[in-house]
Design a protein around this motif. Structure first.
Motif: not given
Length: 479
Positions: A233-239, A252-261
């Motif tokens: 959220r902070i990377s995309q500034l999702n308020g 998608n949790r897998r998308y967020i996990n890939r983003f995290y990596q």
């Protein structure tokens, strides 16, 4: 999906920096600098230790640590000793401490503008950096929403259109107006705003959109868990979404996990995380005491300059690619040669594979380098350079052949007619009647000789003038 502890999930404190790039009028840069100094901006010198705690609110930046954080060959570029060193990134700062208000459908809060920088970079690029401190214990969602909304120079969305900045009994609906009427009123006069790109203020049609790049430091309570969703959220500034509810830009949790990596630096997780996107660089931490103060200082110092440098790289590379798209290499010979010079100058003097001298810096800003796509952009510009060299070589060969053919014809004709028929005449004084008695072939020889001398003189003057103009133009285009 877990979004922390909800809307009342408070931060301890946070501050932001907002970076706005623009193009400067080349022949007015030094005049702009004089105006900044007149308006009490201070040129940032690393040997002036009194400036270490002048512009950062309650924080302090160690100049010694700052210089040691970067490779020695970059220090003259990042920290020039004088504002007259045009090949460096000349930073001018002004302490403000202005109390302002932010009003919007989902958030009403005060905030402090601590200071402002204007950095004059090579290649006629300028950057405005605004340092903002938000109130303590502001909810996490509010911090994200404020950062995302404030960075919009000209609003488009409905909630952005309803936003207002309050300052000294005045209200501004456009952040751009607030910046150029209250914070840096002289700057707009010096910005290169091309008429053929009216929708892009600051003449950066090749650069994303009219939003500032944000740099954030967010300190959370020690007991607060920092989740992958928080970091996404902070990377995309999702308020907040359009209904004012906390918002996550992915399900998608897998998308967020890939983003995290790919985008999160978690060397000190579970306590401190750094996250990078093409719109935001942030440090989120639960650290306390001296470590917390050190992390905040680094966000104003080492990390800020690293981001600024890669931001500069990205803008220049996009600018060079854009310049290539605008020229006709077969017709605009001087522009083509100038572009070759600019690419070569940038590659040799400014773009370095190694920027940071510490292992932490190398690891952290490798992510930034990848996110900003510095390597692909440079490879594209490098291919452009190779292509331009090939085209220039072919065109130069053709032009040389044409010129050589013309000169050869003149040499042969003047040799036949001039030397063989008129060499003796040139030793004597001839009257007008003598010339009138010349045969047709003798008149051809006279005309060829005279025109050859005139052409040689004109070509000599033309090439000398062009060489001087190119030398001047090259220097002006870079600094």
């Amino acid at each position: 999906m877990d979004m922390g502890n909800g809307i009342n999930d408070q931060t301890k404190h946070s501050f932001q920096q907002f970076v706005f790039p623009f193009m400067l009028e080349g022949d007015r840069i030094e005049g702009f600098i004089k105006r900044l100094l007149k308006d009490e901006y201070v040129f940032m010198k690393m040997d002036d230790l009194d400036l270490q705690d002048e512009f950062y609110g309650e924080h302090k930046v160690s100049h010694r640590n700052l210089e040691q954080y970067f490779m020695p060959n970059l220090v003259p570029v990042l920290f020039p000793n004088s504002y007259k060193q045009k090949e460096g990134m000349r930073r001018f700062s002004k302490k403000l401490n202005l109390s302002c208000t932010f009003q919007s459908p989902f958030l009403n809060t005060g905030f402090i503008i601590n200071s402002i920088d204007i950095t004059i970079c090579p290649f006629h690029i300028g950057m405005i950096n605004i340092r903002v401190t938000l109130p303590e214990k502001l909810p996490y969602n509010d911090v994200l929403y404020f950062t995302d909304t404030f960075r919009v120079l000209e609003p488009i969305m409905d909630d952005e259109l309803e936003m207002k900045i309050g300052f000294r009994n005045k209200e501004y609906r456009y952040v751009k107006d607030f910046i150029f009427k209250e914070l840096v009123p002289p700057a707009e006069k010096f910005i290169n705003d091309e008429e053929d790109q009216p929708s892009y203020f600051g003449s950066l049609p090749f650069f994303v959109d009219e939003r500032m790049f944000a740099i954030s430091y967010i300190a959370l309570p020690e007991e607060r868990d920092i989740t992958k969703v928080d970091l996404f959220r902070i990377s995309q500034l999702n308020g907040y979404d359009n209904d004012g509810e906390p918002f996550v830009g992915a399900l998608n949790r897998r998308y967020i996990n890939r983003f995290y990596q790919e985008r999160v630096y978690d060397r000190w997780g579970e306590e401190t995380f750094y996250v990078t996107s093409d719109r935001h660089f942030a440090c989120v931490t639960r650290a306390t005491g001296k470590l917390e103060a050190q992390l905040a200082s680094e966000m104003y110092g080492q990390h800020f300059y690293s981001i600024l440098l890669y931001f500069f790289y990205k803008i220049v590379l996009l600018k060079l690619a854009h310049e290539h798209s605008r020229i006709d290499v077969e017709k605009d010979q001087s522009d083509t040669e100038l572009l070759i010079f600019m690419i070569t100058e940038f590659s040799a003097k400014y773009l370095f594979a190694e920027v940071n001298s510490t292992s932490t810096g190398k690891e952290l800003f490798k992510i930034t380098k990848d996110v900003f796509k510095i390597e692909p952009l440079y490879l594209e510009v490098k291919e452009t350079l190779s292509y331009l060299f090939q085209i220039q070589d072919k065109l130069s060969g053709k032009r040389s052949n044409y010129l050589l053919q013309i000169l050869t014809i003149y040499t042969v004709i003047s040799g036949i007619f001039g030397m063989n028929l008129h060499i003796e005449d040139l030793k004597e004084k001839l009257t007008f009647n003598d010339y009138m008695n010349y045969t047709f072939s003798e008149w051809v020889a006279v005309l060829v000789t005279i025109s050859g001398l005139i052409i040689s003189f004109v070509l000599g003057v033309f090439f000398l003038k062009r060489w001087l103009q190119e030398q001047k133009s090259r220097k002006k285009k870079v600094v």
